[in-house]
Scaffold this motif. Sequence first.
Motif, PDB file in Angstrom:
ATOM      1  N   GLU A  35       0.867  -1.419  -0.057  1.00 57.97           N
ATOM      2  CA  GLU A  35      -0.008  -0.015  -0.017  1.00 57.97           C
ATOM      3  C   GLU A  35       0.831   1.348  -0.047  1.00 57.97           C
ATOM      4  N   ALA A  36       1.995   1.177   0.925  1.00 56.79           N
ATOM      5  CA  ALA A  36       2.683   2.479   0.752  1.00 56.79           C
ATOM      6  C   ALA A  36       3.540   2.509  -0.444  1.00 56.79           C
ATOM      7  N   ALA A  37       4.041   1.368  -1.250  1.00 59.00           N
ATOM      8  CA  ALA A  37       4.682   1.681  -2.276  1.00 59.00           C
ATOM      9  C   ALA A  37       3.740   2.177  -3.347  1.00 59.00           C
ATOM     10  N   GLU A  38       2.281   1.573  -3.361  1.00 55.27           N
ATOM     11  CA  GLU A  38       1.575   1.961  -4.491  1.00 55.27           C
ATOM     12  C   GLU A  38       1.087   3.548  -4.196  1.00 55.27           C
ATOM     13  N   GLY A  39       1.030   3.981  -2.855  1.00 52.61           N
ATOM     14  CA  GLY A  39       0.780   5.357  -2.697  1.00 52.61           C
ATOM     15  C   GLY A  39       2.141   6.368  -3.155  1.00 52.61           C
ATOM     16  N   LEU A  40       3.413   5.859  -2.972  1.00 53.16           N
ATOM     17  CA  LEU A  40       4.447   6.594  -3.400  1.00 53.16           C
ATOM     18  C   LEU A  40       4.314   6.466  -5.147  1.00 53.16           C
ATOM     19  N   PHE A  41       4.146   5.384  -5.794  1.00 50.86           N
ATOM     20  CA  PHE A  41       3.840   5.384  -7.180  1.00 50.86           C
ATOM     21  C   PHE A  41       3.138   6.312  -7.675  1.00 50.86           C
ATOM     22  N   ALA A  42       1.517   6.430  -7.175  1.00 53.94           N
ATOM     23  CA  ALA A  42       0.598   7.442  -7.625  1.00 53.94           C
ATOM     24  C   ALA A  42       1.043   8.907  -7.304  1.00 53.94           C
ATOM     25  N   LEU A  43       1.965   9.181  -6.100  1.00 58.19           N
ATOM     26  CA  LEU A  43       2.484  10.392  -6.162  1.00 58.19           C
ATOM     27  C   LEU A  43       3.509  10.809  -7.043  1.00 58.19           C
ATOM     28  N   GLU A  44       4.455  10.023  -7.480  1.00 59.87           N
ATOM     29  CA  GLU A  44       5.482  10.058  -8.283  1.00 59.87           C
ATOM     30  C   GLU A  44       5.036  10.286  -9.747  1.00 59.87           C
ATOM     31  N   GLY A  45       3.905   9.406  -9.918  1.00 64.13           N
ATOM     32  CA  GLY A  45       3.033   9.492 -11.333  1.00 64.13           C
ATOM     33  C   GLY A  45       2.444  10.932 -11.429  1.00 64.13           C
ATOM     34  N   TRP A  46       1.984  11.433 -10.315  1.00 65.69           N
ATOM     35  CA  TRP A  46       1.259  12.699 -10.541  1.00 65.69           C
ATOM     36  C   TRP A  46       2.268  13.949 -10.645  1.00 65.69           C
ATOM     37  N   ASP A  47       3.455  13.465 -10.059  1.00 65.97           N
ATOM     38  CA  ASP A  47       4.516  14.526 -10.222  1.00 65.97           C
ATOM     39  C   ASP A  47       4.994  14.543 -11.583  1.00 65.97           C
ATOM     40  N   ASP A  48       5.325  13.455 -12.119  1.00 66.23           N
ATOM     41  CA  ASP A  48       5.620  13.266 -13.518  1.00 66.23           C
ATOM     42  C   ASP A  48       4.951  13.691 -14.602  1.00 66.23           C
ATOM     43  N   ALA A  49       3.460  13.863 -14.132  1.00 60.01           N
ATOM     44  CA  ALA A  49       2.585  14.269 -15.179  1.00 60.01           C
ATOM     45  C   ALA A  49       2.268  15.913 -15.039  1.00 60.01           C
ATOM     46  N   SER A  50       3.297  16.429 -14.288  1.00 67.13           N
ATOM     47  CA  SER A  50       3.297  17.982 -13.668  1.00 67.13           C
ATOM     48  C   SER A  50       2.062  18.348 -12.910  1.00 67.13           C
ATOM     49  N   PHE A  51       1.580  17.365 -12.023  1.00 62.32           N
ATOM     50  CA  PHE A  51       0.580  17.769 -11.107  1.00 62.32           C
ATOM     51  C   PHE A  51      -0.596  18.228 -11.865  1.00 62.32           C
ATOM     52  N   PRO A  52      -1.203  17.311 -12.768  1.00 67.29           N
ATOM     53  CA  PRO A  52      -2.485  17.640 -13.189  1.00 67.29           C
ATOM     54  C   PRO A  52      -3.720  17.618 -12.036  1.00 67.29           C
ATOM     55  N   ASP A  53      -4.723  18.451 -12.436  1.00 67.83           N
ATOM     56  CA  ASP A  53      -5.860  18.424 -11.418  1.00 67.83           C
ATOM     57  C   ASP A  53      -6.717  16.841 -11.451  1.00 67.83           C
ATOM     58  N   GLU A  54      -6.695  16.296 -12.551  1.00 64.33           N
ATOM     59  CA  GLU A  54      -7.579  15.330 -12.685  1.00 64.33           C
ATOM     60  C   GLU A  54      -6.498  14.028 -12.172  1.00 64.33           C
ATOM     61  N   GLY A  55      -5.304  14.173 -11.864  1.00 59.83           N
ATOM     62  CA  GLY A  55      -4.298  13.043 -11.480  1.00 59.83           C
ATOM     63  C   GLY A  55      -4.118  12.868 -10.151  1.00 59.83           C
ATOM     64  N   GLU A  56      -4.570  13.895  -9.476  1.00 58.17           N
ATOM     65  CA  GLU A  56      -4.021  14.175  -8.023  1.00 58.17           C
ATOM     66  C   GLU A  56      -4.277  13.042  -7.031  1.00 58.17           C
ATOM     67  N   PRO A  57      -3.321  12.253  -6.122  1.00 62.21           N
ATOM     68  CA  PRO A  57      -3.467  11.304  -5.510  1.00 62.21           C
ATOM     69  C   PRO A  57      -4.598  11.384  -4.298  1.00 62.21           C
ATOM     70  N   THR A  58      -5.193  10.246  -4.053  1.00 57.44           N
ATOM     71  CA  THR A  58      -6.336  10.583  -2.992  1.00 57.44           C
ATOM     72  C   THR A  58      -5.688  10.728  -1.833  1.00 57.44           C
ATOM     73  N   GLU A  59      -6.196  10.946  -0.711  1.00 54.95           N
ATOM     74  CA  GLU A  59      -5.888  11.180   0.692  1.00 54.95           C
ATOM     75  C   GLU A  59      -5.201   9.882   1.236  1.00 54.95           C
ATOM     76  N   GLU A  60      -5.805   8.765   0.848  1.00 51.94           N
ATOM     77  CA  GLU A  60      -5.094   7.494   1.228  1.00 51.94           C
ATOM     78  C   GLU A  60      -3.677   7.377   0.738  1.00 51.94           C
ATOM     79  N   GLU A  61      -3.670   7.541  -0.657  1.00 49.35           N
ATOM     80  CA  GLU A  61      -2.437   7.300  -1.329  1.00 49.35           C
ATOM     81  C   GLU A  61      -1.308   8.365  -0.801  1.00 49.35           C
ATOM     82  N   ASP A  62      -1.808   9.544  -0.646  1.00 48.61           N
ATOM     83  CA  ASP A  62      -0.923  10.639  -0.103  1.00 48.61           C
ATOM     84  C   ASP A  62      -0.384  10.109   1.372  1.00 48.61           C
ATOM     85  N   GLU A  63      -1.387   9.613   2.209  1.00 49.28           N
ATOM     86  CA  GLU A  63      -0.779   9.034   3.544  1.00 49.28           C
ATOM     87  C   GLU A  63       0.183   7.835   3.408  1.00 49.28           C
TER      88      GLU A  63
END
Length: 195
Positions: A35-63
């Motif tokens: 779960e922690a690794a998947e959260g980091l993957f979601a965060l890094e993917g959002w970062d790589d995509a230049s922080f688009p509004d529609e791809g923002e990680p969920t609160e659970e993914e951020d935690e």
Amino acid sequence: MDLLLTVPGASPEEIARGIAAAQAVLDRAGITAIEAAEGLFALEGWDDASFPDEGEPTEEEDEAASAWMEASRAALDACCADWPAEKRPVAADLQLLVDPATQLADRPSALAMLRALTAAQDGNGEFMNSQIGILADRLAVDLDNPRDLIAAVTVAFTRLELAGFHPDEPIEPKRQAVYDAIDALEAATEMPTSH
């Protein structure tokens, strides 16, 4: 899911201490390693995509991502607790252990596996074999700056693996290029083995 920690120059005991510290952080957070690794993957993917509004990680993914980052810091602190400041690395390489035979391969096994995968490759692949980079990384674990050597192995293997897309080009020079890259990586390490 188990964790893998790579810190060049660390003893097995120091690595075990680092993994225990990372696992303790995840346990306290009530988050599994996956779960922690998947959260980091979601965060890094959002970062790589230049922080688009529609791809923002969920609160659970951020935690979960925060827990992974805290676990990684704890692993480094515990692993390198007794090290002098000038020897201590800036970050630890904390990963999920998903393929123990590859990710934990010792030097002779990693070399043998790389050469066996190269010999068996028929050039009709469509996707890169992720084992190649992991095995090359296992060989280079104690090198200061192995990126070019690891890249040479993975690029050469990819050309061999995808040779079927270029049927007019002979495959054996591509296979030899992989062996040459493996040999260069082997020669750069402290204890070369014969093959």
